[in-house]
Every structure is written in structure tokens, then in C-alpha cells.
Design a protein around this motif. Sequence first.
Motif, short mmCIF file in Angstrom:
data_model
loop_
_atom_site.label_atom_id
_atom_site.label_comp_id
_atom_site.label_asym_id
_atom_site.label_seq_id
_atom_site.Cartn_x
_atom_site.Cartn_y
_atom_site.Cartn_z
N PHE A 1 0.83 -1.20 0.00
CA PHE A 1 0.00 0.00 0.00
C PHE A 1 0.87 1.25 0.00
O PHE A 1 1.98 1.26 0.52
CB PHE A 1 -0.91 0.03 1.23
CG PHE A 1 -1.80 -1.18 1.36
CD1 PHE A 1 -2.70 -1.50 0.36
CD2 PHE A 1 -1.72 -1.99 2.46
CE1 PHE A 1 -3.52 -2.61 0.47
CE2 PHE A 1 -2.53 -3.10 2.60
CZ PHE A 1 -3.43 -3.41 1.59
N LEU A 2 0.30 2.31 -0.57
CA LEU A 2 0.95 3.61 -0.57
C LEU A 2 0.04 4.59 0.15
O LEU A 2 -1.15 4.70 -0.20
CB LEU A 2 1.21 4.08 -2.01
CG LEU A 2 1.97 5.38 -2.17
CD1 LEU A 2 3.43 5.17 -1.80
CD2 LEU A 2 1.87 5.87 -3.60
N PHE A 3 0.56 5.27 1.15
CA PHE A 3 -0.20 6.23 1.94
C PHE A 3 0.29 7.63 1.58
O PHE A 3 1.47 7.92 1.68
CB PHE A 3 0.02 5.99 3.45
CG PHE A 3 -0.52 4.67 3.92
CD1 PHE A 3 -1.76 4.60 4.52
CD2 PHE A 3 0.20 3.50 3.75
CE1 PHE A 3 -2.27 3.39 4.95
CE2 PHE A 3 -0.30 2.28 4.17
CZ PHE A 3 -1.54 2.22 4.77
N ARG A 4 -0.62 8.48 1.20
CA ARG A 4 -0.30 9.82 0.74
C ARG A 4 -0.43 10.81 1.89
O ARG A 4 -1.32 10.69 2.72
CB ARG A 4 -1.31 10.12 -0.39
CG ARG A 4 -1.37 11.49 -0.91
CD ARG A 4 -0.31 11.76 -1.97
NE ARG A 4 -0.49 13.14 -2.39
CZ ARG A 4 -0.02 14.18 -1.70
NH1 ARG A 4 0.65 14.01 -0.60
NH2 ARG A 4 -0.23 15.40 -2.14
N MET A 5 0.46 11.78 1.97
CA MET A 5 0.32 12.92 2.88
C MET A 5 1.31 13.99 2.47
O MET A 5 2.24 13.73 1.71
CB MET A 5 0.50 12.52 4.34
CG MET A 5 1.89 12.16 4.78
SD MET A 5 2.01 11.71 6.53
CE MET A 5 1.97 13.29 7.33
N ASP A 6 1.12 15.20 2.95
CA ASP A 6 2.01 16.32 2.64
C ASP A 6 2.99 16.53 3.79
O ASP A 6 2.72 16.15 4.94
CB ASP A 6 1.21 17.59 2.39
CG ASP A 6 0.37 17.52 1.12
OD1 ASP A 6 0.78 16.79 0.18
OD2 ASP A 6 -0.68 18.17 1.07
N ALA A 7 4.10 17.17 3.49
CA ALA A 7 5.17 17.35 4.46
C ALA A 7 4.77 18.18 5.67
O ALA A 7 5.30 17.99 6.76
CB ALA A 7 6.39 17.98 3.79
N ASP A 8 3.81 19.10 5.51
CA ASP A 8 3.44 19.97 6.63
C ASP A 8 2.26 19.43 7.44
O ASP A 8 1.81 20.06 8.37
CB ASP A 8 3.15 21.39 6.15
CG ASP A 8 2.01 21.47 5.16
OD1 ASP A 8 1.62 20.43 4.58
OD2 ASP A 8 1.49 22.58 4.95
#
Length: 187
Positions: free
Chosen positions: A19-26
Motif C-alpha cells: 500500500f501507498l499512503f499519501r500525505m504532505d510534508a506539513d
Amino acid sequence: FPVTIVRLNEIAHAANGIFLFRMDADDIMHPDRLALQGDLLHLLPKNAVLGTAAIEMNEHGNLIQIIRSRGGKCSGFSARSLFLHPTVAARTDWFRQNPYSEAPIFRRTQGIELWVRTAPTSQFVAMREPLLFYRRPENPSFHKYLWQALALIAILATSTTVGKPIVRVIHCARELVKLHVRFMCHV
């Protein structure tokens, strides 16, 4: 190409996990996010994309509100508002088979373009639990809004999944009116 979009596609090809979990650095991930989303992804079909609710916070870390992802079966332009992009997870193969468009126009809306394009072949599911702390800038710039509006119009103009030409024209007109109102408020 906008570096961010290119990197999103590179991440999918470099990933080793199922699985790949997406999120932003901030943003900040809830400690149970990987376990909860991963457990549910194991039960979902291979074409599923799973988003969650998020707790919105300002630039100082103050909590503002809960933002819900709606998921569900959507087609065409309505798929644009399925998820808060940083909350999504899917099988790594799904991201490899459905790369983000690297067209510069989509640098602010890469997730929206992806949802609209993949709606006919994907299952979109949303968890009610907020598993991400999402940092939203307090003073969004008109420049960013302009790019987003232009990208939405580009999606409408080029998408084969949005519907009949008259429906696309109506959606474009709405986006232009919203852009005009936003511009007038900004000035």
C-alpha cells in the motif's frame, strides 16, 4: 513539469510495500493511521482508494474543524470532491497504473484530476475517523485559487468522463463565475 507531481509518480514506482499512503510534508499523521487504513485496504478490492476525515489546523497548529471525505460511487466531475488528497491510501499498483498527470496546469489539483479520470474504474471509500492533521494556510492566495480554477476548467474541457458537452459547458460557466466572484472579493 511541476516537481511535486513528478515526485508523486516517482514515489509510486520506488515504493516496495503493498500500500501507498499519501500525505504532505506539513501535515501530521495520526499514530493509528497506517494500521487502520491498512486493515481496511486488505478487505477492499484492488481498485479501491481509501480516504479519511482530517482535522484541519491553522499554520500555528490550532485545531479548527473536522473535514470529512465523502468517498462513494461518483462519476465525472462530481468525483473532484471525494477526498482531501493527503488522506488517501491505495495499493501501490493502483498508483502505478493510474499515474498523476504531469501537465503543469494540474500542479494545484493533481488529486482532483486523478479522481475524475479514474472514477469509472475505481472504487472510492471514505473512513469517518480523522486520521490526519491537515495544515491549511490562513491566507490562501488568489494566485493559487486562479491556478485551481483554470485546472478545473481544463479537466472539464478535456475529460471524457464528465458527461455531455452541454454539461461540461455549464460546469465551466460555474467555475468561471466562482473565479470572477473570488477575484472581485480579492480586489
